[in-house]
Write a protein that holds these residues in place. Structure first.
Motif, PDB file in Angstrom:
ATOM      1  N   THR A  52      73.124  15.378   5.985  1.00 50.38           N
ATOM      2  CA  THR A  52      71.728  15.297   6.398  1.00 50.38           C
ATOM      3  C   THR A  52      71.720  16.538   7.644  1.00 50.38           C
ATOM      4  O   THR A  52      70.563  16.807   8.425  1.00 50.38           O
ATOM      5  CB  THR A  52      71.226  14.425   6.943  1.00 50.38           C
ATOM      6  N   SER A  53      72.665  17.371   8.012  1.00 49.48           N
ATOM      7  CA  SER A  53      72.898  17.949   9.065  1.00 49.48           C
ATOM      8  C   SER A  53      72.442  19.480   8.540  1.00 49.48           C
ATOM      9  O   SER A  53      72.103  19.640   7.325  1.00 49.48           O
ATOM     10  CB  SER A  53      74.327  18.248   9.799  1.00 49.48           C
ATOM     11  N   ILE A  54      71.901  20.425   9.493  1.00 50.94           N
ATOM     12  CA  ILE A  54      71.573  21.482   8.861  1.00 50.94           C
ATOM     13  C   ILE A  54      72.701  22.382   8.113  1.00 50.94           C
ATOM     14  O   ILE A  54      73.944  21.799   8.421  1.00 50.94           O
ATOM     15  CB  ILE A  54      71.105  22.533  10.452  1.00 50.94           C
ATOM     16  N   GLY A  55      72.108  23.185   7.059  1.00 50.03           N
ATOM     17  CA  GLY A  55      73.117  23.557   6.195  1.00 50.03           C
ATOM     18  C   GLY A  55      74.257  24.789   6.819  1.00 50.03           C
ATOM     19  O   GLY A  55      75.109  24.757   6.036  1.00 50.03           O
ATOM     20  N   ASN A  56      73.857  25.433   7.970  1.00 55.05           N
ATOM     21  CA  ASN A  56      74.798  26.320   8.552  1.00 55.05           C
ATOM     22  C   ASN A  56      74.550  26.545   9.626  1.00 55.05           C
ATOM     23  O   ASN A  56      73.106  26.414  10.213  1.00 55.05           O
ATOM     24  CB  ASN A  56      74.724  27.792   7.695  1.00 55.05           C
ATOM     25  N   ASN A  57      75.183  27.398  10.728  1.00 55.08           N
ATOM     26  CA  ASN A  57      74.836  27.438  12.123  1.00 55.08           C
ATOM     27  C   ASN A  57      74.548  29.013  12.077  1.00 55.08           C
ATOM     28  O   ASN A  57      73.971  29.194  13.217  1.00 55.08           O
ATOM     29  CB  ASN A  57      76.115  27.204  12.967  1.00 55.08           C
ATOM     30  N   ASN A  58      74.211  29.896  11.060  1.00 57.31           N
ATOM     31  CA  ASN A  58      73.477  31.068  11.015  1.00 57.31           C
ATOM     32  C   ASN A  58      72.220  30.915  10.698  1.00 57.31           C
ATOM     33  O   ASN A  58      72.028  30.629   9.560  1.00 57.31           O
ATOM     34  CB  ASN A  58      74.392  31.676  10.371  1.00 57.31           C
ATOM     35  N   ILE A  59      71.159  30.828  11.593  1.00 61.04           N
ATOM     36  CA  ILE A  59      69.860  30.424  11.481  1.00 61.04           C
ATOM     37  C   ILE A  59      68.998  31.867  11.585  1.00 61.04           C
ATOM     38  O   ILE A  59      69.139  32.630  12.452  1.00 61.04           O
ATOM     39  CB  ILE A  59      69.212  29.648  12.228  1.00 61.04           C
ATOM     40  N   TYR A  60      68.623  32.484  10.452  1.00 61.07           N
ATOM     41  CA  TYR A  60      67.910  33.891  10.309  1.00 61.07           C
ATOM     42  C   TYR A  60      66.580  33.864  10.304  1.00 61.07           C
ATOM     43  O   TYR A  60      65.689  34.748  10.699  1.00 61.07           O
ATOM     44  CB  TYR A  60      68.568  34.678   9.158  1.00 61.07           C
ATOM     45  N   SER A  61      65.830  32.743   9.913  1.00 61.74           N
ATOM     46  CA  SER A  61      64.568  32.719   9.809  1.00 61.74           C
ATOM     47  C   SER A  61      64.074  30.913   9.872  1.00 61.74           C
ATOM     48  O   SER A  61      64.586  30.466   9.484  1.00 61.74           O
ATOM     49  CB  SER A  61      64.086  33.220   8.469  1.00 61.74           C
ATOM     50  N   VAL A  62      62.663  30.774  10.408  1.00 62.50           N
ATOM     51  CA  VAL A  62      62.104  29.525  10.350  1.00 62.50           C
ATOM     52  C   VAL A  62      60.647  29.740  10.091  1.00 62.50           C
ATOM     53  O   VAL A  62      60.066  30.656  10.899  1.00 62.50           O
ATOM     54  CB  VAL A  62      62.304  29.006  11.777  1.00 62.50           C
ATOM     55  N   CYS A  63      60.147  28.938   9.381  1.00 62.51           N
ATOM     56  CA  CYS A  63      58.642  28.906   8.961  1.00 62.51           C
ATOM     57  C   CYS A  63      58.110  27.557   8.700  1.00 62.51           C
ATOM     58  O   CYS A  63      58.981  26.799   8.680  1.00 62.51           O
ATOM     59  CB  CYS A  63      58.294  29.897   8.037  1.00 62.51           C
ATOM     60  N   GLU A  64      56.959  27.411   8.786  1.00 66.07           N
ATOM     61  CA  GLU A  64      56.224  26.311   8.266  1.00 66.07           C
ATOM     62  C   GLU A  64      55.084  26.392   7.096  1.00 66.07           C
ATOM     63  O   GLU A  64      54.632  27.570   7.291  1.00 66.07           O
ATOM     64  CB  GLU A  64      55.372  25.829   9.538  1.00 66.07           C
ATOM     65  N   ASP A  65      55.082  25.690   6.200  1.00 66.24           N
ATOM     66  CA  ASP A  65      54.223  25.914   5.172  1.00 66.24           C
ATOM     67  C   ASP A  65      52.786  25.004   5.448  1.00 66.24           C
ATOM     68  O   ASP A  65      52.822  24.547   6.619  1.00 66.24           O
ATOM     69  CB  ASP A  65      54.935  25.171   3.681  1.00 66.24           C
ATOM     70  N   GLN A  66      51.795  25.008   4.542  1.00 70.21           N
ATOM     71  CA  GLN A  66      50.599  24.745   4.623  1.00 70.21           C
ATOM     72  C   GLN A  66      50.552  22.961   4.972  1.00 70.21           C
ATOM     73  O   GLN A  66      49.641  22.440   5.060  1.00 70.21           O
ATOM     74  CB  GLN A  66      49.608  24.946   3.732  1.00 70.21           C
ATOM     75  N   MET A  67      51.762  22.574   4.434  1.00 72.78           N
ATOM     76  CA  MET A  67      51.945  20.900   4.518  1.00 72.78           C
ATOM     77  C   MET A  67      52.469  20.574   5.879  1.00 72.78           C
ATOM     78  O   MET A  67      53.028  19.144   5.678  1.00 72.78           O
ATOM     79  CB  MET A  67      52.528  20.265   3.313  1.00 72.78           C
ATOM     80  N   ASN A  68      52.746  21.466   6.552  1.00 73.14           N
ATOM     81  CA  ASN A  68      53.450  21.397   8.037  1.00 73.14           C
ATOM     82  C   ASN A  68      54.928  20.825   7.847  1.00 73.14           C
ATOM     83  O   ASN A  68      55.513  20.292   8.738  1.00 73.14           O
ATOM     84  CB  ASN A  68      52.883  20.002   8.720  1.00 73.14           C
ATOM     85  N   ASN A  69      55.521  21.419   6.612  1.00 78.46           N
ATOM     86  CA  ASN A  69      56.905  21.306   6.396  1.00 78.46           C
ATOM     87  C   ASN A  69      57.785  22.445   7.174  1.00 78.46           C
ATOM     88  O   ASN A  69      57.143  23.722   7.019  1.00 78.46           O
ATOM     89  CB  ASN A  69      57.245  21.274   5.046  1.00 78.46           C
ATOM     90  N   ILE A  70      58.848  22.327   7.706  1.00 80.73           N
ATOM     91  CA  ILE A  70      59.429  23.376   8.652  1.00 80.73           C
ATOM     92  C   ILE A  70      60.591  23.693   7.983  1.00 80.73           C
ATOM     93  O   ILE A  70      61.493  22.826   7.394  1.00 80.73           O
ATOM     94  CB  ILE A  70      59.928  22.909   9.788  1.00 80.73           C
ATOM     95  N   TRP A  71      60.681  24.958   7.370  1.00 80.31           N
ATOM     96  CA  TRP A  71      61.647  25.481   6.562  1.00 80.31           C
ATOM     97  C   TRP A  71      62.787  26.365   7.434  1.00 80.31           C
ATOM     98  O   TRP A  71      62.379  27.319   8.296  1.00 80.31           O
ATOM     99  CB  TRP A  71      61.275  26.330   5.310  1.00 80.31           C
ATOM    100  N   VAL A  72      63.970  26.116   7.267  1.00 81.90           N
ATOM    101  CA  VAL A  72      64.978  27.021   7.985  1.00 81.90           C
ATOM    102  C   VAL A  72      65.780  27.708   6.863  1.00 81.90           C
ATOM    103  O   VAL A  72      66.411  27.279   6.180  1.00 81.90           O
ATOM    104  CB  VAL A  72      65.808  26.136   8.853  1.00 81.90           C
ATOM    105  N   GLY A  73      65.908  29.118   7.141  1.00 82.97           N
ATOM    106  CA  GLY A  73      66.627  30.024   6.214  1.00 82.97           C
ATOM    107  C   GLY A  73      68.099  30.181   7.141  1.00 82.97           C
ATOM    108  O   GLY A  73      68.111  30.661   7.942  1.00 82.97           O
ATOM    109  N   THR A  74      69.211  29.815   6.242  1.00 82.73           N
ATOM    110  CA  THR A  74      70.283  29.709   6.895  1.00 82.73           C
ATOM    111  C   THR A  74      71.230  30.982   6.042  1.00 82.73           C
ATOM    112  O   THR A  74      70.878  31.373   5.021  1.00 82.73           O
ATOM    113  CB  THR A  74      71.323  28.703   6.701  1.00 82.73           C
ATOM    114  N   TYR A  75      71.949  31.690   6.691  1.00 75.96           N
ATOM    115  CA  TYR A  75      72.805  32.802   6.101  1.00 75.96           C
ATOM    116  C   TYR A  75      74.193  32.312   5.907  1.00 75.96           C
ATOM    117  O   TYR A  75      75.083  32.056   6.776  1.00 75.96           O
ATOM    118  CB  TYR A  75      72.941  33.965   7.148  1.00 75.96           C
TER     119      TYR A  75
END
Length: 169
Positions: free
Chosen positions: A94-117
């Motif tokens: 349940t930890s974040i997928g990777n320590n290289n974080i290139y992007s973060v955004c929020e969808d219309q349902m207030n979910n926070i999405w984190v893009g890892t490299y």
């Protein structure tokens, strides 16, 4: 830009600069309060202020840092701001997928999405909660074209667009 009309600007040198609406520099964070001097090497690749007012900072190699309180609940000069850090742990699914974080955004349902490299998407569970947990979405469990995510975007229709090194999803 945040609710105080301050512009947050990060550098590869690990500093975060705060400017007012006239582009006068208000403050420089040489490290992230609450994390301490270990964040001096924080090479920031993503800054995101979510709808709840939390500031999300994605770094290259040092994981994700999130303000412990919404920005509008802090002093106007952010003298009382503090962060917590989320890092990848091979022993914690349940930890974040990777320590290289290139992007973060929020969808219309207030979910926070984190893009890892390196390990696809990480969806934050209970983003305003005390302890952040994530669901990992990657090539192993989805049709993602690559686990090397460069950018995320939610369009006006609510679609999450994922730009990877090998295609657009």
């Amino acid at each position: 830009e945040d609710q105080n009309s301050y512009l947050w600007v990060s550098t590869k040198a690990g500093k975060i600069h705060l400017f007012d609406s006239t582009l006068r520099q208000i403050k420089v964070f040489n490290f992230l309060p609450g994390i301490g001097h270990e964040s001096l090497r924080n090479i920031t690749y993503a800054l995101f202020n979510d709808s709840r007012g939390y500031l999300w900072i994605g770094s290259k190699g040092y994981g994700l840092s999130v303000s412990t309180r919404p920005l509008d609940k802090l002093a106007q000069d952010y003298s009382d701001i503090s962060f917590r850090r989320c890092t990848f742990s091979s022993g914690d699914s349940t930890s974040i997928g990777n320590n290289n974080i290139y992007s973060v955004c929020e969808d219309q349902m207030n979910n926070i999405w984190v893009g890892t490299y390196g390990n696809g998407l990480s969806l934050a569970l209970n983003p305003g909660g005390k302890e952040l947990k994530f669901i990992r979405i990657n090539q192993k469990n989805s049709n993602l074209s690559s686990d090397l995510i460069r950018h995320l975007l939610v369009d006006s229709s609510g679609n999450l667009w994922v730009a990877t090194t090998f295609g657009l999803n």
